[in-house]
Design a protein around this motif. Structure first.
Motif, PDB file in Angstrom:
ATOM      1  N   SER A   1      33.745  47.423  47.423  1.00 16.63           N
ATOM      2  CA  SER A   1      32.414  47.230  47.396  1.00 16.63           C
ATOM      3  C   SER A   1      31.879  48.176  45.753  1.00 16.63           C
ATOM      4  O   SER A   1      30.507  47.755  46.043  1.00 16.63           O
ATOM      5  N   ASN A   2      32.646  49.358  45.770  1.00 18.90           N
ATOM      6  CA  ASN A   2      32.355  49.740  44.575  1.00 18.90           C
ATOM      7  C   ASN A   2      32.535  49.407  43.333  1.00 18.90           C
ATOM      8  O   ASN A   2      32.278  49.446  41.901  1.00 18.90           O
ATOM      9  N   GLY A   3      33.067  47.950  43.063  1.00 18.40           N
ATOM     10  CA  GLY A   3      33.203  47.389  42.172  1.00 18.40           C
ATOM     11  C   GLY A   3      34.605  47.367  41.151  1.00 18.40           C
ATOM     12  O   GLY A   3      35.476  46.913  40.175  1.00 18.40           O
ATOM     13  N   SER A   4      35.128  48.315  42.311  1.00 19.39           N
ATOM     14  CA  SER A   4      37.046  48.517  41.823  1.00 19.39           C
ATOM     15  C   SER A   4      37.567  47.150  42.462  1.00 19.39           C
ATOM     16  O   SER A   4      37.360  46.544  43.635  1.00 19.39           O
ATOM     17  N   TYR A   5      38.807  46.967  41.626  1.00 12.96           N
ATOM     18  CA  TYR A   5      39.736  46.367  43.008  1.00 12.96           C
ATOM     19  C   TYR A   5      40.756  46.928  43.781  1.00 12.96           C
ATOM     20  O   TYR A   5      41.473  47.962  43.357  1.00 12.96           O
ATOM     21  N   ARG A   6      40.913  46.497  45.168  1.00 12.51           N
ATOM     22  CA  ARG A   6      41.397  47.224  45.795  1.00 12.51           C
ATOM     23  C   ARG A   6      42.414  46.896  45.308  1.00 12.51           C
ATOM     24  O   ARG A   6      43.870  44.908  45.530  1.00 12.51           O
TER      25      ARG A   6
ATOM     26  N   ASP B   1      50.081  41.641  39.592  1.00 11.96           N
ATOM     27  CA  ASP B   1      48.972  41.607  37.834  1.00 11.96           C
ATOM     28  C   ASP B   1      50.386  41.700  37.203  1.00 11.96           C
ATOM     29  O   ASP B   1      51.147  43.067  37.384  1.00 11.96           O
ATOM     30  N   LEU B   2      50.016  41.354  35.754  1.00 14.87           N
ATOM     31  CA  LEU B   2      50.207  41.953  35.134  1.00 14.87           C
ATOM     32  C   LEU B   2      49.864  43.208  34.063  1.00 14.87           C
ATOM     33  O   LEU B   2      50.548  44.079  33.718  1.00 14.87           O
ATOM     34  N   GLU B   3      48.512  42.575  33.879  1.00 13.03           N
ATOM     35  CA  GLU B   3      47.741  43.202  33.491  1.00 13.03           C
ATOM     36  C   GLU B   3      46.813  43.728  34.484  1.00 13.03           C
ATOM     37  O   GLU B   3      46.538  43.312  35.452  1.00 13.03           O
ATOM     38  N   PRO B   4      46.204  44.914  35.236  1.00 11.78           N
ATOM     39  CA  PRO B   4      44.984  44.951  36.483  1.00 11.78           C
ATOM     40  C   PRO B   4      44.128  43.651  36.432  1.00 11.78           C
ATOM     41  O   PRO B   4      43.391  43.351  35.415  1.00 11.78           O
TER      42      PRO B   4
ATOM     43  N   ARG C   1      45.754  38.649  38.255  1.00 11.02           N
ATOM     44  CA  ARG C   1      46.929  38.094  39.833  1.00 11.02           C
ATOM     45  C   ARG C   1      48.217  37.610  38.657  1.00 11.02           C
ATOM     46  O   ARG C   1      48.165  35.837  39.281  1.00 11.02           O
ATOM     47  N   ALA C   2      48.491  37.847  37.710  1.00  7.56           N
ATOM     48  CA  ALA C   2      49.213  36.997  36.639  1.00  7.56           C
ATOM     49  C   ALA C   2      50.913  36.400  37.182  1.00  7.56           C
ATOM     50  O   ALA C   2      51.632  36.269  36.553  1.00  7.56           O
ATOM     51  N   ALA C   3      51.318  38.206  37.946  1.00 10.57           N
ATOM     52  CA  ALA C   3      52.184  38.453  37.933  1.00 10.57           C
ATOM     53  C   ALA C   3      53.285  36.941  38.769  1.00 10.57           C
ATOM     54  O   ALA C   3      53.003  36.943  39.880  1.00 10.57           O
ATOM     55  N   ALA C   4      54.603  36.912  38.656  1.00  9.81           N
ATOM     56  CA  ALA C   4      55.201  36.205  39.405  1.00  9.81           C
ATOM     57  C   ALA C   4      55.800  36.707  40.136  1.00  9.81           C
ATOM     58  O   ALA C   4      56.220  35.683  41.185  1.00  9.81           O
TER      59      ALA C   4
ATOM     60  N   CYS D   1      57.832  48.433  42.418  1.00 11.69           N
ATOM     61  CA  CYS D   1      58.594  46.879  43.071  1.00 11.69           C
ATOM     62  C   CYS D   1      59.358  47.028  43.360  1.00 11.69           C
ATOM     63  O   CYS D   1      60.936  47.596  42.597  1.00 11.69           O
ATOM     64  N   VAL D   2      59.542  47.186  45.100  1.00  7.47           N
ATOM     65  CA  VAL D   2      61.642  47.177  45.440  1.00  7.47           C
ATOM     66  C   VAL D   2      61.684  45.673  45.175  1.00  7.47           C
ATOM     67  O   VAL D   2      63.368  45.954  45.401  1.00  7.47           O
ATOM     68  N   ALA D   3      61.610  44.545  44.935  1.00 13.25           N
ATOM     69  CA  ALA D   3      61.565  43.506  43.956  1.00 13.25           C
ATOM     70  C   ALA D   3      62.551  43.416  42.080  1.00 13.25           C
ATOM     71  O   ALA D   3      63.705  43.264  41.875  1.00 13.25           O
ATOM     72  N   CYS D   4      61.403  44.071  41.817  1.00 17.34           N
ATOM     73  CA  CYS D   4      61.639  44.056  39.800  1.00 17.34           C
ATOM     74  C   CYS D   4      61.440  45.818  39.482  1.00 17.34           C
ATOM     75  O   CYS D   4      62.234  45.495  38.111  1.00 17.34           O
ATOM     76  N   GLY D   5      61.252  46.093  39.828  1.00 12.15           N
ATOM     77  CA  GLY D   5      60.998  47.723  40.061  1.00 12.15           C
ATOM     78  C   GLY D   5      59.932  47.832  38.126  1.00 12.15           C
ATOM     79  O   GLY D   5      60.345  49.076  37.965  1.00 12.15           O
ATOM     80  N   PHE D   6      59.015  46.832  38.632  1.00 11.52           N
ATOM     81  CA  PHE D   6      57.531  47.431  37.638  1.00 11.52           C
ATOM     82  C   PHE D   6      57.727  48.448  38.216  1.00 11.52           C
ATOM     83  O   PHE D   6      57.101  48.784  39.760  1.00 11.52           O
ATOM     84  N   VAL D   7      56.878  49.404  37.460  1.00 10.23           N
ATOM     85  CA  VAL D   7      55.983  50.634  37.997  1.00 10.23           C
ATOM     86  C   VAL D   7      54.389  50.664  37.394  1.00 10.23           C
ATOM     87  O   VAL D   7      54.232  50.195  36.309  1.00 10.23           O
ATOM     88  N   ARG D   8      53.794  50.714  38.095  1.00  7.90           N
ATOM     89  CA  ARG D   8      52.020  50.432  37.740  1.00  7.90           C
ATOM     90  C   ARG D   8      51.286  52.334  38.916  1.00  7.90           C
ATOM     91  O   ARG D   8      51.903  51.848  40.069  1.00  7.90           O
ATOM     92  N   PRO D   9      50.577  52.990  37.949  1.00  5.20           N
ATOM     93  CA  PRO D   9      49.723  53.792  39.060  1.00  5.20           C
ATOM     94  C   PRO D   9      48.328  53.575  39.776  1.00  5.20           C
ATOM     95  O   PRO D   9      48.077  52.187  38.498  1.00  5.20           O
ATOM     96  N   ASN D  10      48.069  53.619  40.342  1.00  5.56           N
ATOM     97  CA  ASN D  10      46.728  53.248  40.937  1.00  5.56           C
ATOM     98  C   ASN D  10      46.002  53.962  42.061  1.00  5.56           C
ATOM     99  O   ASN D  10      46.328  55.243  42.476  1.00  5.56           O
ATOM    100  N   ARG D  11      45.128  53.848  40.946  1.00  3.31           N
ATOM    101  CA  ARG D  11      43.422  54.770  41.843  1.00  3.31           C
ATOM    102  C   ARG D  11      43.775  55.069  42.604  1.00  3.31           C
ATOM    103  O   ARG D  11      43.731  53.485  44.035  1.00  3.31           O
ATOM    104  N   VAL D  12      43.300  56.302  43.744  1.00  2.00           N
ATOM    105  CA  VAL D  12      43.514  56.424  45.001  1.00  2.00           C
ATOM    106  C   VAL D  12      41.966  55.984  45.208  1.00  2.00           C
ATOM    107  O   VAL D  12      40.883  56.234  44.604  1.00  2.00           O
ATOM    108  N   ALA D  13      42.013  55.540  46.490  1.00  2.00           N
ATOM    109  CA  ALA D  13      40.773  55.019  46.988  1.00  2.00           C
ATOM    110  C   ALA D  13      39.902  56.152  47.562  1.00  2.00           C
ATOM    111  O   ALA D  13      40.663  56.214  48.729  1.00  2.00           O
ATOM    112  N   ASP D  14      38.621  56.773  46.883  1.00  2.00           N
ATOM    113  CA  ASP D  14      38.242  57.229  47.967  1.00  2.00           C
ATOM    114  C   ASP D  14      36.705  57.378  48.278  1.00  2.00           C
ATOM    115  O   ASP D  14      36.434  58.275  48.568  1.00  2.00           O
ATOM    116  N   ASP D  15      35.723  55.780  48.778  1.00  2.00           N
ATOM    117  CA  ASP D  15      34.981  55.707  48.605  1.00  2.00           C
ATOM    118  C   ASP D  15      35.111  56.094  50.106  1.00  2.00           C
ATOM    119  O   ASP D  15      35.594  55.310  51.045  1.00  2.00           O
ATOM    120  N   PRO D  16      33.277  56.601  50.100  1.00  2.00           N
ATOM    121  CA  PRO D  16      33.418  57.212  52.464  1.00  2.00           C
ATOM    122  C   PRO D  16      33.553  55.464  52.746  1.00  2.00           C
ATOM    123  O   PRO D  16      32.663  54.460  52.369  1.00  2.00           O
TER     124      PRO D  16
END
Length: 106
Positions: free
Chosen positions: A23-28, A41-44, A47-50, A74-89
């Motif tokens: 609810s803080n404006g970030s994507y889960r 996702d291809l870009e954050p 939702r365009a990744a097949a 990704c266990v299917a294709c090996g794609f790597v992406r960093p995602n922020r840790v969600a720390d909202d109360p």
């Protein structure tokens, strides 16, 4: 597609947890319970990744202004992406899962 349409809840394909959108404006983009993600996702937020493969949390890194991030592979294709840790109360990632990942038990 607007941000509200992109920021939707989901059921985790790894552990089955029902995940509500942030609810803080970030994507889960990963499950707060098991920390797994899905290659949608291809870009954050686009939702365009097949691929749609599950993405295993590999490690925690600190990335400057972003702070702690979970690096997923990704266990299917090996794609790597960093995602922020969600720390909202009340909506943040499970601290025990983060600690286990930091200790190499993810």
């Amino acid at each position: 597609m607007g941000r509200a349409a992109q920021n939707q809840g989901f059921t985790c394909d790894n552990c089955g947890a029902v995940v509500v959108p942030l609810s803080n404006g970030s994507y889960r983009n990963h499950c707060p319970t098991c920390l797994w993600s899905k290659h949608v996702d291809l870009e954050p937020g686009d939702r365009a990744a097949a691929c749609r493969g599950l993405m295993r949390p590999q490690r925690i890194e600190h990335r400057g202004r972003k702070g702690p991030v979970i690096v997923h592979r990704c266990v299917a294709c090996g794609f790597v992406r960093p995602n922020r840790v969600a720390d909202d109360p009340g909506q943040g990632d499970d601290i025990d899962a983060i600690i286990a990942l930091m200790l190499g038990g993810g």
